[in-house]
Design a protein around this motif. Structure first.
Motif, PDB file in Angstrom:
ATOM      1  N   GLU A 155      32.840  38.225  39.767  1.00 53.42           N
ATOM      2  CA  GLU A 155      31.380  38.245  39.780  1.00 53.42           C
ATOM      3  C   GLU A 155      30.868  38.353  38.347  1.00 53.42           C
ATOM      4  O   GLU A 155      31.374  39.168  37.557  1.00 53.42           O
ATOM      5  CB  GLU A 155      30.878  39.412  40.622  1.00 53.42           C
ATOM      6  CG  GLU A 155      29.393  39.368  40.931  1.00 53.42           C
ATOM      7  CD  GLU A 155      28.964  40.439  41.921  1.00 53.42           C
ATOM      8  OE1 GLU A 155      29.704  41.438  42.072  1.00 53.42           O
ATOM      9  OE2 GLU A 155      27.900  40.276  42.538  1.00 53.42           O
ATOM     10  N   HIS A 186      27.843  34.760  41.501  1.00 49.02           N
ATOM     11  CA  HIS A 186      27.348  35.812  42.393  1.00 49.02           C
ATOM     12  C   HIS A 186      28.185  35.775  43.660  1.00 49.02           C
ATOM     13  O   HIS A 186      28.720  34.726  44.035  1.00 49.02           O
ATOM     14  CB  HIS A 186      25.865  35.546  42.714  1.00 49.02           C
ATOM     15  CG  HIS A 186      25.186  36.689  43.380  1.00 49.02           C
ATOM     16  ND1 HIS A 186      25.190  36.865  44.747  1.00 49.02           N
ATOM     17  CD2 HIS A 186      24.483  37.729  42.872  1.00 49.02           C
ATOM     18  CE1 HIS A 186      24.517  37.959  45.050  1.00 49.02           C
ATOM     19  NE2 HIS A 186      24.082  38.497  43.936  1.00 49.02           N
ATOM     20  N   MET A 187      28.293  36.921  44.304  1.00 50.79           N
ATOM     21  CA  MET A 187      29.107  36.991  45.524  1.00 50.79           C
ATOM     22  C   MET A 187      28.659  35.945  46.547  1.00 50.79           C
ATOM     23  O   MET A 187      29.484  35.375  47.268  1.00 50.79           O
ATOM     24  CB  MET A 187      29.022  38.377  46.155  1.00 50.79           C
ATOM     25  CG  MET A 187      29.596  39.490  45.305  1.00 50.79           C
ATOM     26  SD  MET A 187      31.369  39.281  45.015  1.00 50.79           S
ATOM     27  CE  MET A 187      32.014  39.591  46.639  1.00 50.79           C
TER      28      MET A 187
END
Lengths: 114, 112
Positions: free
Chosen positions: A15, A82-83
């Motif tokens: 991330e 981003h996740m």
């Protein structure tokens, strides 16, 4: 004839790290290029496309891709993962012939580690 | 705005049974497509249509039939289902062949 090669069936990033998904194409005429994203249990959604004009194309969710004719490439990037970016990504090629359908690459699964 | 709608979303069949997958689009698209997606094999085109009343074979047409009687609908039929047809099936549509395709959410089909 046209074809698409996506290098790396699986890519893992942390991330916040740079995302780079590679796409190389083969086309005997100037290409139209697309990136799609597929989230789990969903269909494909268009991220961005290149037809003519500016070679750096911006898409949704902070992704962009650059058409490089000399390298026959259309790599997808995002500065900070981003996740929620975890998904499968497909590159596709066609050209300016309205009857010429898209040819898809085999896909790259992006995993994002916390 | 529905886009591309596929029915059913899930189905389990026994070998030899038949069924029809329905795809409907409300975008007035000329082109429609049926794909199957299997692990490690990406998307493979089964059949496609370039307009009402037309159909054509794609990369993996064997064991499937299609019909496009109305512009907004594209039906995929399995006459005698086989375990090898266990897959996720996606329908898509586009204005022309070289325009972005719009996809449905898929039909998960298991054949026992």
């Amino acid at each position: 004839a046209q074809s698409v090669t996506q290098l790396g069936s699986h890519v893992s990033v942390s991330e916040g790290a740079l995302v780079l998904l590679r796409c190389n194409y083969s086309s005997s005429v100037p290409p139209y290029l697309f990136w799609y994203v597929q989230y789990p249990n969903q269909g494909l959604q268009l991220l961005l496309k290149y037809t003519t004009g500016a070679t750096l194309v911006k898409g949704i969710n902070g992704f962009e891709a650059e058409f490089k004719k000399s390298e026959t490439s259309f790599h997808l990037t995002k500065p900070s993962a981003h996740m929620s970016d975890a998904a499968e990504y497909f590159c596709a090629v066609t050209n300016n012939n309205a009857g010429n359908m898209l040819t898809f690459g085999g896909g790259t699964r992006l995993m994002v580690k916390p | 705005n529905a886009g591309v709608t596929q029915t059913p979303k899930f189905r389990v069949l026994k070998t030899g049974q038949s069924m029809t997958l329905l795809c409907a689009q409300d975008m007035n698209h000329e082109y429609m497509y049926w794909y199957r997606q299997d692990p490690g094999m990406g998307l493979r085109l089964i059949h496609y249509s370039v307009g009402e009343g037309t159909t054509a074979k794609g990369e993996v047409p064997d064991g499937y039939n299609v019909s496009r009687l109305k512009k907004q609908n594209f039906l995929l039929g399995l006459e005698s289902a086989a375990p090898s047809q266990t897959s996720v099936y996606f329908c898509a549509s586009s204005y022309t062949g070289n325009q972005p395709q719009h996809f449905g959410d898929g039909t998960r089909l298991s054949i026992l």
